[in-house]
Write an enzyme that holds these catalytic residues in place. Structure first.
Site, PDB file in Angstrom:
ATOM      1  N   HIS A   1      -3.432  -3.720  -5.395  1.00 29.73           N
ATOM      2  CA  HIS A   1      -3.678  -3.269  -4.025  1.00 29.73           C
ATOM      3  C   HIS A   1      -5.132  -3.481  -3.646  1.00 29.73           C
ATOM      4  CE1 HIS A   1      -3.993   0.128  -0.871  1.00 29.73           C
ATOM      5  NE2 HIS A   1      -3.610  -1.003  -0.297  1.00 29.73           N
TER       6      HIS A   1
ATOM      7  N   GLU B   1      -6.808  -1.423  -6.662  1.00 26.75           N
ATOM      8  CA  GLU B   1      -5.974  -0.495  -7.419  1.00 26.75           C
ATOM      9  C   GLU B   1      -4.957  -1.318  -8.213  1.00 26.75           C
ATOM     10  OE1 GLU B   1      -5.897   3.526  -4.688  1.00 26.75           O
ATOM     11  OE2 GLU B   1      -4.545   1.892  -4.128  1.00 26.75           O
TER      12      GLU B   1
ATOM     13  N   ASN C   1      -4.690   5.814  -0.660  1.00 26.09           N
ATOM     14  CA  ASN C   1      -3.826   6.198   0.456  1.00 26.09           C
ATOM     15  C   ASN C   1      -3.160   7.546   0.243  1.00 26.09           C
ATOM     16  OD1 ASN C   1      -4.392   4.061   2.115  1.00 26.09           O
ATOM     17  ND2 ASN C   1      -2.708   2.796   1.396  1.00 26.09           N
TER      18      ASN C   1
ATOM     19  N   SER D   1       0.824  -1.211   0.000  1.00 28.22           N
ATOM     20  CA  SER D   1       0.000   0.000   0.000  1.00 28.22           C
ATOM     21  C   SER D   1       0.856   1.258   0.000  1.00 28.22           C
ATOM     22  CB  SER D   1      -0.912   0.023   1.237  1.00 28.22           C
ATOM     23  OG  SER D   1      -0.129  -0.006   2.422  1.00 28.22           O
TER      24      SER D   1
END
Length: 318
Positions: free
Chosen positions: A174, A186, A224, A153
């Site tokens: 991800h 992702e 993130n 991540s």
């Protein structure tokens, strides 16, 4: 006559384009066999959804004890899924669980199982050196066609890919926790990732029932990159004494419609994890104010107050 010729040229061009597309699709890897490295919550969740969608899956970790715990967690998760999915058809639910578990095996020998896999998904500890060493070792034994992907991540996919000789067959996948419930994946494409690999990863994400989004190999990818600075800015707001952590949480839940406030989310994610991410980004871009470390987060981590998993973080948990 000229008109007819133009029509013929257009038709021929269309046919050529269609043929080229068909050829490209034929070259694209269809993932059937998946190896998941890491039997923690993320790895077990990825293994579960891959097995449930008909893939042959091997879940790998360091010990049989860990893998037994992972398998038990997967069985419990499947039972929860079937209660909702097959509420009125218990027999169909039981059959779904049985079929899923048949698709899943475990191993403590990653090198042995990658000999016959299409896709390796790494979901181990967020440590650059450990991940690099794993990929470097597996690269020697996996078939040429095998795609490598990391569930990281926060680390750069490009740096992980550079530990192998298959940079064109390397990308990021991800997933989000809890994997069986969260719909997003992702898919990260580095400058070296081939279009064929990228499309295969997108197709795999859809095959396991997720909605993939694409992102370049930038710190934090999409979620993130936006979420971590938001949480850290909430901490800075609290550190300055501008508002209490309780009021900040309530404000973001009721004003922005978020299911958790930033401090609740930090405790859920783990303050050590958040600190690790922000420290890594700060090292990459020391002048970026969004990536500035927090003295309060550093202090809580030093005191082992990491959030829900330790019973105390910004809040106390019984």
């Amino acid at each position: 006559m000229a008109f007819a010729t133009r029509r013929f040229v257009r038709a021929a061009s269309s046919s050529s384009a269609a043929a080229a597309a068909a050829t490209a699709a034929a070259k694209k890897l269809i993932v059937k066999h998946v190896t998941v490295i890491g039997g923690g919550l993320m790895g077990a969740g990825i293994a579960q959804i891959a097995a449930a969608s008909g893939h042959t899956v091997v879940l790998v970790d360091q010990s049989d004890e860990i893998l037994k715990k992972s398998t038990k967690g997967i069985e419990e998760s499947l039972k929860r899924v079937t209660k909702k999915k097959f509420a009125d058809k218990p027999e169909a639910g039981a059959e779904f669980i049985e079929k899923t578990l048949k698709n899943l095996t475990t191993s403590t020998d990653a090198v042995a199982v990658v000999h016959s896999t299409d896709l390796v998904i790494e979901a181990i500890v967020e440590n650059q050196e450990i991940k690099n060493e794993l990929f470097k070792r597996l690269d020697k034994f996996a078939p040429e066609h095998t795609i490598f992907a990391s569930n990281t991540s926060s680390l750069q996919i490009t740096q992980l890919a550079n530990s192998t000789t298959r940079q064109d067959r390397f990308g990021g996948l991800h997933f989000f926790n809890p994997v069986p419930m969260m719909k997003l994946v992702e898919v990260i494409k580095t400058p070296m990732t081939s279009q064929k690999t990228f499309e295969s990863l997108m197709d795999f994400s859809k095959a396991v029932g997720k909605s993939p989004v694409s992102c370049k190999d930038t710190p934090g990818f999409i979620v993130n990159r936006l979420l971590v600075p938001y949480m850290m800015e909430a901490v800075r707001l609290f550190e300055r004494g501008d508002a209490s952590k309780e009021d900040i949480d309530v404000a973001m839940k009721l004003g922005a419609g978020y299911p958790m406030g930033p401090f609740e989310l930090l405790d859920y994610v783990g303050l050590d994890t958040s600190k690790y991410i922000i420290d890594g980004w700060h090292a990459l871009e020391p002048n970026n104010p969004l990536f500035a470390p927090s003295p309060l987060v550093d202090k809580l981590v030093e005191e082992k107050k990491l959030g829900k998993k330790t019973g105390e973080g910004f809040y106390k948990y019984k």
